[in-house]
Design an enzyme around this catalytic site. Sequence first.
Site, PDB file in Angstrom:
ATOM      1  N   HIS A  45       0.497  -1.412   0.139  1.00  0.00           N
ATOM      2  CA  HIS A  45      -0.209  -0.104   0.418  1.00  0.00           C
ATOM      3  C   HIS A  45       0.544   1.148  -0.104  1.00  0.00           C
ATOM      4  O   HIS A  45       2.273   1.289   0.992  1.00  0.00           O
ATOM      5  CB  HIS A  45      -0.559   0.226   1.180  1.00  0.00           C
ATOM      6  CG  HIS A  45      -1.999   1.226   1.404  1.00  0.00           C
ATOM      7  ND1 HIS A  45      -2.751   1.710   0.573  1.00  0.00           N
ATOM      8  CD2 HIS A  45      -1.717   1.767   2.422  1.00  0.00           C
ATOM      9  CE1 HIS A  45      -2.937   2.762   0.696  1.00  0.00           C
ATOM     10  NE2 HIS A  45      -2.258   2.889   1.495  1.00  0.00           N
ATOM     11  N   SER A  46       0.645   1.802  -0.634  1.00  0.00           N
ATOM     12  CA  SER A  46       1.373   3.624  -0.519  1.00  0.00           C
ATOM     13  C   SER A  46       2.954   3.062  -1.298  1.00  0.00           C
ATOM     14  O   SER A  46       3.275   2.339  -2.297  1.00  0.00           O
ATOM     15  CB  SER A  46       1.289   3.844   0.429  1.00  0.00           C
ATOM     16  OG  SER A  46       1.313   5.366   0.441  1.00  0.00           O
ATOM     17  N   PHE A  47       4.026   4.035  -0.017  1.00  0.00           N
ATOM     18  CA  PHE A  47       4.844   3.332  -0.376  1.00  0.00           C
ATOM     19  C   PHE A  47       5.390   1.744  -0.546  1.00  0.00           C
ATOM     20  O   PHE A  47       6.570   1.394  -1.444  1.00  0.00           O
ATOM     21  CB  PHE A  47       5.883   3.735   1.246  1.00  0.00           C
ATOM     22  CG  PHE A  47       7.341   3.579   0.891  1.00  0.00           C
ATOM     23  CD1 PHE A  47       8.024   3.990  -0.055  1.00  0.00           C
ATOM     24  CD2 PHE A  47       7.823   2.346   1.498  1.00  0.00           C
ATOM     25  CE1 PHE A  47       9.864   4.015   0.242  1.00  0.00           C
ATOM     26  CE2 PHE A  47       8.826   2.250   1.481  1.00  0.00           C
ATOM     27  CZ  PHE A  47      10.341   2.724   0.821  1.00  0.00           C
TER      28      PHE A  47
END
Length: 204
Positions: free
Chosen positions: A89-91
């Site tokens: 998720h995200s990074f």
Amino acid sequence: MEKVINCFCKRPDAVARLVCFPWAGGGSIYYARWGQLFNSSVEVYSVKLPGRETRVQEPFAEDIQQIVDEVISVLLPKLKEKPFVFFGHSFGALTCFATAEHLKKKHGLEPVHLFVSGTSAPHSKARQTSMKRSELSDEEFLKWMTAVGGTPSEILKNTEVVKLFLPVLKADMRVVEKYRIARGLIALQMDGDWLDAATKGREQ
């Protein structure tokens, strides 16, 4: 392996492994707990990055390739054993994509599915032209975090907590800002049919 991978529910006889990559500033414990949600056919690994948790005395990763190299050096024998799935998720979406890309290119291995959320495509123009948030002062960085949302206000107002997580978050942002990939550089062929079987038998 315990230095880099957190696994709360060890299942050596599992049919497949789910490898989770943390969000910016995140640790490994949240995803490691997911091992309790799957039945015995899935073993969950959660990546533990330098500069946090039991690795808090280590310097932060300088770039995404450093993360990729470390994860693969530890996990490669395990990934050769049975089918595996990546989630980030995200990074974590970018680090798991970069790891999958490197595995495909250098070792001829790929996940049966790559789950990503909370980020734009690594080759997107918006990513390449966005300002470098990691270079903001701490005050400006906190204002930006408040504006984009997603972090509870009580955390952002707690100076002691901010002192702990801000350096980690900005270090991860620097890694993201350095990451560049050409559009269409590599194709990952995946099959996601495993999930239904993995969750069968779990109580709703």
